[in-house]
Motif scaffolding. Structure first.
Motif, PDB file in Angstrom:
ATOM      1  N   LEU A  23       0.799  -1.221   0.000  1.00  0.00           N
ATOM      2  CA  LEU A  23       0.000   0.000   0.000  1.00  0.00           C
ATOM      3  C   LEU A  23       0.836   1.277   0.000  1.00  0.00           C
ATOM      4  O   LEU A  23       0.298   2.368  -0.144  1.00  0.00           O
ATOM      5  CB  LEU A  23      -0.943  -0.004   1.202  1.00  0.00           C
ATOM      6  CG  LEU A  23      -1.931  -1.179   1.205  1.00  0.00           C
ATOM      7  CD1 LEU A  23      -2.634  -1.278   2.547  1.00  0.00           C
ATOM      8  CD2 LEU A  23      -2.924  -1.036   0.074  1.00  0.00           C
ATOM      9  N   GLY A  24       2.131   1.151   0.189  1.00  0.00           N
ATOM     10  CA  GLY A  24       3.004   2.319   0.126  1.00  0.00           C
ATOM     11  C   GLY A  24       3.652   2.669   1.453  1.00  0.00           C
ATOM     12  O   GLY A  24       3.449   2.015   2.473  1.00  0.00           O
ATOM     13  N   ILE A  25       4.415   3.726   1.414  1.00  0.00           N
ATOM     14  CA  ILE A  25       5.184   4.174   2.576  1.00  0.00           C
ATOM     15  C   ILE A  25       4.270   4.855   3.585  1.00  0.00           C
ATOM     16  O   ILE A  25       3.390   5.629   3.214  1.00  0.00           O
ATOM     17  CB  ILE A  25       6.294   5.137   2.139  1.00  0.00           C
ATOM     18  CG1 ILE A  25       7.292   4.400   1.250  1.00  0.00           C
ATOM     19  CG2 ILE A  25       6.999   5.756   3.342  1.00  0.00           C
ATOM     20  CD1 ILE A  25       8.298   5.303   0.585  1.00  0.00           C
ATOM     21  N   SER A  72      -1.218   5.035  12.801  1.00  0.00           N
ATOM     22  CA  SER A  72      -2.435   5.733  12.394  1.00  0.00           C
ATOM     23  C   SER A  72      -2.451   5.961  10.884  1.00  0.00           C
ATOM     24  O   SER A  72      -3.478   5.783  10.227  1.00  0.00           O
ATOM     25  CB  SER A  72      -2.532   7.060  13.144  1.00  0.00           C
ATOM     26  OG  SER A  72      -3.631   7.804  12.701  1.00  0.00           O
ATOM     27  N   HIS A  73      -1.307   6.341  10.342  1.00  0.00           N
ATOM     28  CA  HIS A  73      -1.188   6.549   8.902  1.00  0.00           C
ATOM     29  C   HIS A  73      -1.478   5.241   8.154  1.00  0.00           C
ATOM     30  O   HIS A  73      -2.186   5.233   7.141  1.00  0.00           O
ATOM     31  CB  HIS A  73       0.206   7.083   8.584  1.00  0.00           C
ATOM     32  CG  HIS A  73       0.414   7.519   7.176  1.00  0.00           C
ATOM     33  ND1 HIS A  73       1.645   7.618   6.608  1.00  0.00           N
ATOM     34  CD2 HIS A  73      -0.452   7.882   6.207  1.00  0.00           C
ATOM     35  CE1 HIS A  73       1.541   8.018   5.359  1.00  0.00           C
ATOM     36  NE2 HIS A  73       0.268   8.180   5.086  1.00  0.00           N
ATOM     37  N   ALA A  74      -0.954   4.132   8.672  1.00  0.00           N
ATOM     38  CA  ALA A  74      -1.196   2.826   8.050  1.00  0.00           C
ATOM     39  C   ALA A  74      -2.674   2.451   8.116  1.00  0.00           C
ATOM     40  O   ALA A  74      -3.229   1.905   7.162  1.00  0.00           O
ATOM     41  CB  ALA A  74      -0.344   1.755   8.723  1.00  0.00           C
ATOM     42  N   ALA A  75      -3.330   2.742   9.227  1.00  0.00           N
ATOM     43  CA  ALA A  75      -4.757   2.450   9.367  1.00  0.00           C
ATOM     44  C   ALA A  75      -5.573   3.253   8.356  1.00  0.00           C
ATOM     45  O   ALA A  75      -6.540   2.738   7.782  1.00  0.00           O
ATOM     46  CB  ALA A  75      -5.224   2.748  10.788  1.00  0.00           C
ATOM     47  N   GLN A  76      -5.189   4.506   8.120  1.00  0.00           N
ATOM     48  CA  GLN A  76      -5.869   5.326   7.120  1.00  0.00           C
ATOM     49  C   GLN A  76      -5.750   4.722   5.730  1.00  0.00           C
ATOM     50  O   GLN A  76      -6.643   4.894   4.897  1.00  0.00           O
ATOM     51  CB  GLN A  76      -5.291   6.747   7.101  1.00  0.00           C
ATOM     52  CG  GLN A  76      -5.584   7.552   8.333  1.00  0.00           C
ATOM     53  CD  GLN A  76      -4.791   8.857   8.359  1.00  0.00           C
ATOM     54  OE1 GLN A  76      -4.133   9.235   7.389  1.00  0.00           O
ATOM     55  NE2 GLN A  76      -4.835   9.544   9.489  1.00  0.00           N
ATOM     56  N   MET A  85      10.042  -1.533   8.997  1.00  0.00           N
ATOM     57  CA  MET A  85       9.937  -0.367   9.885  1.00  0.00           C
ATOM     58  C   MET A  85      11.332   0.058  10.354  1.00  0.00           C
ATOM     59  O   MET A  85      12.177  -0.765  10.672  1.00  0.00           O
ATOM     60  CB  MET A  85       9.063  -0.717  11.092  1.00  0.00           C
ATOM     61  CG  MET A  85       8.645   0.468  11.939  1.00  0.00           C
ATOM     62  SD  MET A  85       9.830   1.042  13.177  1.00  0.00           S
ATOM     63  CE  MET A  85      10.000  -0.323  14.270  1.00  0.00           C
ATOM     64  N   ARG A  86      11.544   1.377  10.357  1.00  0.00           N
ATOM     65  CA  ARG A  86      12.816   1.945  10.803  1.00  0.00           C
ATOM     66  C   ARG A  86      12.555   3.240  11.580  1.00  0.00           C
ATOM     67  O   ARG A  86      11.510   3.857  11.437  1.00  0.00           O
ATOM     68  CB  ARG A  86      13.711   2.301   9.606  1.00  0.00           C
ATOM     69  CG  ARG A  86      14.057   1.157   8.688  1.00  0.00           C
ATOM     70  CD  ARG A  86      15.082   0.231   9.316  1.00  0.00           C
ATOM     71  NE  ARG A  86      15.567  -0.768   8.388  1.00  0.00           N
ATOM     72  CZ  ARG A  86      15.037  -1.967   8.214  1.00  0.00           C
ATOM     73  NH1 ARG A  86      13.967  -2.315   8.895  1.00  0.00           N
ATOM     74  NH2 ARG A  86      15.557  -2.822   7.376  1.00  0.00           N
ATOM     75  N   THR A 104       6.722   0.251   5.326  1.00  0.00           N
ATOM     76  CA  THR A 104       5.838   0.002   4.193  1.00  0.00           C
ATOM     77  C   THR A 104       4.539  -0.614   4.703  1.00  0.00           C
ATOM     78  O   THR A 104       4.560  -1.664   5.345  1.00  0.00           O
ATOM     79  CB  THR A 104       6.510  -0.943   3.181  1.00  0.00           C
ATOM     80  OG1 THR A 104       7.731  -0.356   2.752  1.00  0.00           O
ATOM     81  CG2 THR A 104       5.611  -1.182   1.976  1.00  0.00           C
ATOM     82  N   ALA A 105       3.437   0.041   4.387  1.00  0.00           N
ATOM     83  CA  ALA A 105       2.112  -0.468   4.751  1.00  0.00           C
ATOM     84  C   ALA A 105       1.741  -1.570   3.762  1.00  0.00           C
ATOM     85  O   ALA A 105       1.905  -1.412   2.554  1.00  0.00           O
ATOM     86  CB  ALA A 105       1.072   0.645   4.701  1.00  0.00           C
TER      87      ALA A 105
END
Length: 112
Positions: A23-25, A72-76, A85-86, A104-105
């Motif tokens: 799904l992207g960064i 939260s960004h990933a949930a959106q 994850m870093r 990366t989501a």
């Protein structure tokens, strides 16, 4: 939908799952500064030596906040996991630090 902590990894895959969709960064960013009192107490602790707990706590709070913003960004984005994850940190100005958490989501499914 939220990404649970056990579905976030620094690896690029999750054992037992396969990535169905990238799904992207995603990222979380926070900027923190030390207070005058914090600098004073930290300065006292440097005289004694060892772990400077007031700074350790500040760093941990900043990392946690950046991590939660990333989740939260990933949930959106309707992700159910984050891979790769870093953390990164940069001093914006003396006494003011940016903490970035990124990855990366992805949407994963149990491996068959």
């Amino acid at each position: 939908m939220a990404v649970t902590r056990n579905m976030v990894t620094t690896a690029f895959e999750l054992p037992g799952y396969r990535i169905k969709t990238n799904l992207g960064i995603v990222r979380g960013i926070t900027v923190r500064s030390r207070s005058v009192v914090g600098n004073f107490l930290g300065g006292l602790q440097t005289i004694i030596g060892g772990n400077i707990t007031i700074y350790t706590d500040l760093c941990e709070q900043a990392r946690e906040e950046a991590f939660e913003i990333m989740e939260s960004h990933a949930a959106q984005m309707k992700a159910n996991a984050i891979v790769g994850m870093r953390y990164d940190a940069t001093e914006v100005m003396p006494g003011c630090t940016e903490v970035l958490c990124y990855g990366t989501a992805v949407w994963v499914e149990p491996a068959a």
